[in-house]
Design an enzyme around this catalytic site. Structure first.
Site, PDB file in Angstrom:
ATOM      1  N   HIS A  46      11.954 -21.157 -35.558  1.00  0.00           N
ATOM      2  CA  HIS A  46      12.105 -21.478 -34.040  1.00  0.00           C
ATOM      3  C   HIS A  46      13.064 -22.690 -34.096  1.00  0.00           C
ATOM      4  CE1 HIS A  46       8.150 -19.710 -32.021  1.00  0.00           C
ATOM      5  NE2 HIS A  46       8.754 -18.954 -32.748  1.00  0.00           N
ATOM      6  N   GLU A  48      12.865 -25.731 -32.554  1.00  0.00           N
ATOM      7  CA  GLU A  48      12.417 -26.990 -33.080  1.00  0.00           C
ATOM      8  C   GLU A  48      11.743 -27.168 -34.551  1.00  0.00           C
ATOM      9  OE1 GLU A  48      10.128 -25.211 -28.980  1.00  0.00           O
ATOM     10  OE2 GLU A  48      11.186 -24.485 -30.594  1.00  0.00           O
ATOM     11  N   CYS A  76       5.934 -23.888 -27.993  1.00  0.00           N
ATOM     12  CA  CYS A  76       4.955 -22.932 -28.204  1.00  0.00           C
ATOM     13  C   CYS A  76       3.819 -23.787 -29.046  1.00  0.00           C
ATOM     14  CB  CYS A  76       4.994 -21.915 -29.115  1.00  0.00           C
ATOM     15  SG  CYS A  76       5.455 -22.240 -30.641  1.00  0.00           S
ATOM     16  N   CYS A  79       5.016 -24.792 -32.702  1.00  0.00           N
ATOM     17  CA  CYS A  79       5.971 -26.057 -32.699  1.00  0.00           C
ATOM     18  C   CYS A  79       5.492 -27.167 -32.054  1.00  0.00           C
ATOM     19  CB  CYS A  79       7.442 -25.416 -31.748  1.00  0.00           C
ATOM     20  SG  CYS A  79       8.087 -24.261 -32.563  1.00  0.00           S
TER      21      CYS A  79
END
Length: 146
Positions: A46, A48, A76, A79
């Protein structure tokens, strides 16, 4: 946030969900990333997490206190958890994520009093532009699948 949006556009050009993230400390970008799950075949790739890893390498410490993470989509649970563990000082995000957001939508992991770190969140910064990128991406994806 402009830099994060630019990274999100790069992700979309590669066929990735358009999410971009940057970590800033003292006005300087020290980490940046965009979604790479499809390219890397990695469920944890992801934006992040990639930005957090780069920032930690840049400063030579896993503690990112004093840093702000800017991201185009509400983080999410994974993260958000990484931000708590990394002691990120603040998160600023674009649009909410009704299916996975854990900084206010589905939960408030960033502010759970049972955890050893909490961080303030600023939602909605460049939210419409972030949402428009996602809508456009998924519209193209659906039309290409017929």
């Amino acid at each position: 946030m402009a830099h994060a949006l630019s990274l999100a556009r790069q992700a979309a050009a590669m066929g990735e969900v358009p999410v971009g993230a940057v970590v800033v400390r003292d006005g300087q970008v020290i980490g940046a990333g965009f979604n790479r799950r499809e390219v890397d075949k990695d469920p944890t790739a992801h934006a992040e997490l990639l930005a957090i890893r780069q920032a930690a390498q840049h400063i030579g410490d896993w503690r990112l206190d004093g840093c702000t993470l800017f991201v185009t989509l509400e983080p999410c649970a994974m993260c958000t958890g990484a931000m708590v563990l990394a002691r990120v000082g603040r998160c600023v995000y674009g649009c909410t994520d009704p299916k996975g957001g854990f900084m206010g939508t589905l939960g408030n992991l960033h502010d759970d009093p049972r955890l050893n770190h909490r961080l303030p969140v600023t939602p909605g910064v460049c939210g419409e532009e972030s949402a428009a990128l996602l809508r456009s991406f998924f519209r193209r994806l659906r039309s290409s699948r017929g």
